[in-house]
Scaffold this active site. Structure first.
Site, PDB file in Angstrom:
ATOM      1  N   ALA A   1       0.831  -1.207   0.000  1.00 14.49           N
ATOM      2  CA  ALA A   1       0.000   0.000   0.000  1.00 14.49           C
ATOM      3  C   ALA A   1       0.865   1.257   0.000  1.00 14.49           C
ATOM      4  O   ALA A   1       0.650   2.181  -0.793  1.00 14.49           O
ATOM      5  CB  ALA A   1      -0.932  -0.007   1.207  1.00 14.49           C
ATOM      6  N   ASP A   2       1.843   1.319   0.894  1.00 12.06           N
ATOM      7  CA  ASP A   2       2.709   2.495   0.953  1.00 12.06           C
ATOM      8  C   ASP A   2       3.491   2.670  -0.341  1.00 12.06           C
ATOM      9  O   ASP A   2       3.666   3.786  -0.839  1.00 12.06           O
ATOM     10  CB  ASP A   2       3.686   2.369   2.124  1.00 12.06           C
ATOM     11  N   SER A   3       3.977   1.563  -0.889  1.00 11.47           N
ATOM     12  CA  SER A   3       4.804   1.644  -2.096  1.00 11.47           C
ATOM     13  C   SER A   3       3.990   2.097  -3.308  1.00 11.47           C
ATOM     14  O   SER A   3       4.432   2.952  -4.086  1.00 11.47           O
ATOM     15  CB  SER A   3       5.455   0.288  -2.374  1.00 11.47           C
TER      16      SER A   3
ATOM     17  N   GLY B   1       3.341   5.725  -3.121  1.00 12.27           N
ATOM     18  CA  GLY B   1       4.464   6.523  -3.589  1.00 12.27           C
ATOM     19  C   GLY B   1       4.449   6.683  -5.097  1.00 12.27           C
ATOM     20  O   GLY B   1       4.672   7.782  -5.637  1.00 12.27           O
TER      21      GLY B   1
END
Length: 404
Positions: free
Chosen positions: A168-170, A173
């Site tokens: 999710a974070d990647s 980004g």
């Protein structure tokens, strides 16, 4: 080397992964990124996870790559003046605080756009800047759950599972970098001036998980996790282990490639079976197909499977470990793992590959306050004023600042 984004000036108020990755991606192509950290509280990614031989967190080394580091208490009156000067000459500001933090500090988008009407503001938060879940705290795993990714990952009779990296974070980004570039394009074309890019962490994955939604709403088909097979399972494929213990993923995306795959694992009798004449018909008998592939792969070594698949132009890819990624000939040939002089730590290099203006890794994550003095000098502060700000605890300096 000068990158295609060399004149793009970005202020990063981000922390952890989602927002910092978006600026790191742009920094690879020359964007001038100034990451602001509090003098008393640096980004947790400096300490999280394993450390390199020099004691610096390896995650920080890559998330802080190519960025200048300013240690500043921007919530103070004098710190706010420094931030204003930066904003006035910048193109983008990136933040991933909880909704309302900037507003309570007196620097919400309305104020930032008073300072610089052309400023692009990327706001990353767990669930977005509005809506009933606006103030609910969230991390990447919560976003993976909300996006449906976890629900579709794992075995049919087992629990939902998270992937082996911060998906999710990647992906946030990546989507954040895309949002910035779209907004900048709109500004360049005169369509809009400064605008806010509002991105919830779950939304990037949700966009990439798009297919299950029309499958449900348009075809009344509800995908379910399916172990070593795809949740939809509309084409042959899955995860299989060779007789010498190597995991392979096998796939076919069209009727033609599926026929080649079936011929490789079962010969003409299997490939010419009327049940497998089309993908639509094949999907009705996918258990038979899966078992046939599994029987073939488990009874042959990796070399034998690769040879037979190559003979039929079928697709089987070895599942690489991290160790194997770092030594893979194709990855090395592409220059996808890189380092900088004097650093033992290697990281993934700039991607995508541009023919005329390729990206560049200039340095890995620096020490806290490494560039404070040089940044403040560029803003017009003299050394006496910088020293006074430092002594007041508003600016952090570093003995290694002003690095070339």
């Amino acid at each position: 080397m000068t990158g295609p984004l060399q004149h793009l000036k970005i202020i990063e108020l981000g922390h952890v992964i989602a927002a910092p990755l978006s600026t790191a991606l742009l920094s690879d192509f020359g964007a001038d990124v100034i990451k602001i950290e509090s003098p008393n509280r640096t980004d947790m990614m400096r300490e999280l996870g394993p450390k390199a031989e020099d004691g610096v967190g390896v995650w920080w080394k890559t998330l802080g790559r190519n960025k200048k580091i300013l240690s500043l208490n921007w919530k103070s009156d004098e710190g706010r003046d420094v931030l204003r000067r930066l904003v006035e000459e910048s193109d983008v500001l990136v933040e991933n605080f909880r909704p309302g933090v900037l507003e309570r500090a007196g620097i919400g988008p309305d104020v930032l756009h008073e300072w610089n009407p052309d400023l692009m503001i990327l706001r990353v938060s767990g669930y977005g800047q509005d809506g009933p879940m606006r103030d609910v705290p969230a991390f990447g795993r919560a976003a993976e759950a909300m996006s449906g990714l976890a629900h579709l990952t794992g075995f049919t009779d087992g629990p939902p599972m998270h992937p082996g990296f911060p998906a999710a974070d990647s992906t946030t980004g990546l989507m954040g970098a895309l949002g910035i570039m779209i907004a900048l394009f709109a500004r360049e074309k005169g369509i809009a001036r400064g605008q806010v890019v509002d991105l919830a962490v779950f939304e990037a994955l949700l966009r990439l998980m798009d297919y299950p939604v029309p499958a449900l709403t348009g075809a009344k088909h509800s995908p379910r996790r399916n172990g070593l097979r795809q949740p939809m399972d509309f084409a042959p494929g899955g995860m299989f282990r060779t007789s010498d213990g190597v995991w392979l993923t096998v796939s076919a995306g069209s009727a033609e490639t599926a026929q080649r795959l079936l011929r490789a694992v079962g010969g003409d009798d299997l490939a010419d079976d009327p049940r497998f004449a089309t993908l639509a018909e094949m999907s009705q008998h996918m258990t038979v197909v899966f078992d046939a592939i599994n029987d073939f792969v488990t009874q042959h070594t990796l070399a034998e499977v690769k040879a037979e698949f190559a003979r039929h132009d079928a697709v089987a890819s070895q599942v690489l470990s991290v160790e194997e990624i770092t030594t893979n000939e194709q990855i090395r040939h592409r220059g996808d793992i890189v380092a900088v002089p004097g650093e033992q730590t290697q990281v993934i290099g700039p991607i995508p590959h541009l023919s005329a203006t390729p990206g560049e890794l200039r340095w890995l994550g620096r020490e806290p306050g490494a560039d404070s003095r040089s940044i403040l000098r560029d803003l017009g502060f003299d050394d006496a004023h910088i020293t006074a700000l430092h002594e007041a605890g508003l600016v952090g300096l570093n003995v290694k600042d002003d690095m070339p």
